[in-house]
Design a protein around this motif. Structure first.
Motif, PDB file in Angstrom:
ATOM      1  N   ALA A 129       0.827  -1.210   0.000  1.00  0.00           N
ATOM      2  CA  ALA A 129       0.000   0.000   0.000  1.00  0.00           C
ATOM      3  C   ALA A 129       0.863   1.262   0.000  1.00  0.00           C
ATOM      4  CB  ALA A 129      -0.919  -0.001   1.223  1.00  0.00           C
ATOM      5  N   VAL A 143       1.637   1.591  -4.465  1.00  0.00           N
ATOM      6  CA  VAL A 143       0.281   2.123  -4.650  1.00  0.00           C
ATOM      7  C   VAL A 143       0.192   3.598  -4.284  1.00  0.00           C
ATOM      8  CG1 VAL A 143      -2.133   1.923  -3.970  1.00  0.00           C
ATOM      9  CG2 VAL A 143      -0.770  -0.145  -4.305  1.00  0.00           C
ATOM     10  N   GLY A 161      -5.127   9.546  -6.498  1.00  0.00           N
ATOM     11  CA  GLY A 161      -6.014   8.394  -6.342  1.00  0.00           C
ATOM     12  C   GLY A 161      -5.287   7.220  -5.715  1.00  0.00           C
ATOM     13  N   GLY A 162      -4.036   7.016  -6.117  1.00  0.00           N
ATOM     14  CA  GLY A 162      -3.242   5.939  -5.529  1.00  0.00           C
ATOM     15  C   GLY A 162      -2.975   6.172  -4.061  1.00  0.00           C
ATOM     16  N   LEU A 190      -6.156   5.256  -2.205  1.00  0.00           N
ATOM     17  CA  LEU A 190      -6.313   3.796  -2.191  1.00  0.00           C
ATOM     18  C   LEU A 190      -5.298   3.147  -1.258  1.00  0.00           C
ATOM     19  CD1 LEU A 190      -7.663   1.253  -3.302  1.00  0.00           C
ATOM     20  CD2 LEU A 190      -6.023   1.315  -5.213  1.00  0.00           C
ATOM     21  N   THR A 222      -6.087   3.840   2.435  1.00  0.00           N
ATOM     22  CA  THR A 222      -7.269   3.081   2.849  1.00  0.00           C
ATOM     23  C   THR A 222      -6.914   1.621   3.085  1.00  0.00           C
ATOM     24  OG1 THR A 222      -8.711   4.568   1.593  1.00  0.00           O
ATOM     25  CG2 THR A 222      -9.617   2.429   2.223  1.00  0.00           C
ATOM     26  N   LEU A 223      -6.132   1.046   2.176  1.00  0.00           N
ATOM     27  CA  LEU A 223      -5.702  -0.343   2.339  1.00  0.00           C
ATOM     28  C   LEU A 223      -4.863  -0.509   3.594  1.00  0.00           C
ATOM     29  CD1 LEU A 223      -5.311  -3.254   1.393  1.00  0.00           C
ATOM     30  CD2 LEU A 223      -3.447  -2.454  -0.092  1.00  0.00           C
TER      31      LEU A 223
END
Length: 399
Positions: free
Chosen positions: A301, A305, A312-313, A316, A319-320
């Motif tokens: 993550a 990411v 956006g990455g 994401l 959040t992960l």
């Protein structure tokens, strides 16, 4: 066959609901206090330096006192120890509020009050998690830890937000009074929890038991392994604590602080959801696997990411990382409780919880240096720390 507990049936266990309610109020008050203290000092003294040192004084003495606090938990029992912390915290913060109202305060007085507040803190922080395994059946411990972790994650988000709103609308004195009231409410809730006796001998000298607590954590393969692994994992969060605001600032012309706050809030909520989900998993006996998998997911993550796929990455990835942090925390807590003798649990929890925080400031310091060269490299370092933490779980003995 062990009975399977739902979250609703879990709260019907005698003493557990008032304990969780007391923990919510106490943790909410604690999270509100740190920000309110800074705002209080800035309003009355206009000194960021003093605010920083007072924040230091509100945290570090408690970390130093944690071995002695653990002995008190084991000797007098967790219920009484937590009650002492709640009453003392309410009194010290009420004194700060009163001093602000009447204008009779000075930096030395504030230092004394916040240091006293800090030194009783480990009694409450470790005491709640010492009470849990003594209140619930073994089959319900994993889910009880999941509920406790979820509460902690959500309060971690709500507390500072509440503090900021209350101070902005009513002033820091009112906020301090409300924090003291929350601690008092927590103490009242704890009256509904049965008074569990201490399990450690009172014939052994206090200092000797303090040293024994440190030795237990250092020599026990599981406790030592957990301290190393989780501290390495916390380095990741220390790096992200610095890297994420810098990342946001580079992509937002205005409102950077608000965007960063929303990202951390979303991550905290995701952690709460992940912890509740972990309560439905069969974690007992599989703690090491859950920890390792979650840490590897956190590394992925962080990089690539969050670092390499734009805003956006970042959303994401955070959040992960938030979602998997819940199961990791539940697994660490459950394994530590399972492999510690009941008469030693207070000392182990108090010392271990302090050691767990060691990686965070180290990660922040590393990020501060790395970012000057490359922002992406700081996310890489965050990922490496979690991979190494996952590898360290392999050295924790299996059942």
């Amino acid at each position: 066959m062990q009975r399977q507990y739902s979250y609703r049936s879990l709260l019907q266990i005698p003493g557990l609901f008032p304990l969780i309610l007391a923990a919510i109020l106490a943790r909410l008050a604690g999270r509100m206090f740190i920000l309110t203290l800074v705002l209080f000092v800035l309003e009355h003294f206009s000194s960021p330096s003093l605010a920083g040192w007072l924040t230091f004084g509100a945290i570090v003495p408690g970390l130093i006192a944690s071995p002695a606090a653990g002995v008190l938990l084991d000797r007098m029992g967790p219920t009484i120890a937590v009650r002492i912390d709640l009453i003392a915290s309410a009194a010290f913060i009420a004194a700060i509020s009163f001093a602000g109202w009447v204008g009779y305060f000075s930096p030395p007085l504030l230092f004394i009050l916040v240091m006293l507040f800090s030194m009783t803190g480990p009694l409450g922080a470790a005491g709640t998690r010492t009470l849990l395994p003594r209140l619930v059946p073994p089959g319900a411990l994993g889910r009880a830890n999941a509920l406790d972790t979820a509460v902690y994650a959500i309060v971690d988000v709500v507390g500072p937000a509440m503090a900021g709103v209350i101070v902005a609308w009513f002033g820091p004195e009112i906020a301090m009074s409300m924090i003291a009231a929350a601690y008092s409410g927590a103490a009242i809730c704890l009256c509904r929890v049965q008074c569990l006796p201490g399990l450690a001998s009172t014939n052994t000298p206090f200092l000797r038991q303090t040293v024994e607590g440190i030795q237990m954590v250092a020599r026990h393969p599981t406790l030592r392994g957990l301290a190393v692994s989780y501290s390495l994992y916390e380095i990741t969060w220390g790096v992200l604590n610095v890297a994420v605001p810098v990342f946001v600032a580079g992509r937002c012309a205005t409102g950077c602080s608000s965007v960063t706050g929303l990202l951390w809030a979303a991550m905290g909520i995701a952690g709460g959801v992940g912890a509740l989900f972990a309560g439905h998993m069969r974690i007992t006996g599989r703690e090491r696997s859950v920890m390792a998998a979650g840490m590897v997911a956190t590394a992925f993550a962080a990089w690539p990411v969050a670092a390499e796929f734009g805003f956006g990455g970042l959303i994401l990835g955070l959040t992960l990382a938030g979602v998997v942090s819940g199961p990791i925390s539940v697994a660490v807590l459950t394994l530590r409780q399972r492999r510690t003798e009941p008469q030693q649990l207070g000392r182990v929890m108090s010392i271990s919880m302090s050691l767990n925080t060691a990686g965070f400031p180290l990660g922040s310091a590393i990020a501060g240096t790395a970012i000057s060269g490359s922002l992406s490299s700081s996310f890489v370092l965050a990922g490496i720390a979690s991979v190494v933490a996952a590898a360290a779980t392999l050295f924790i003995p299996a059942d």
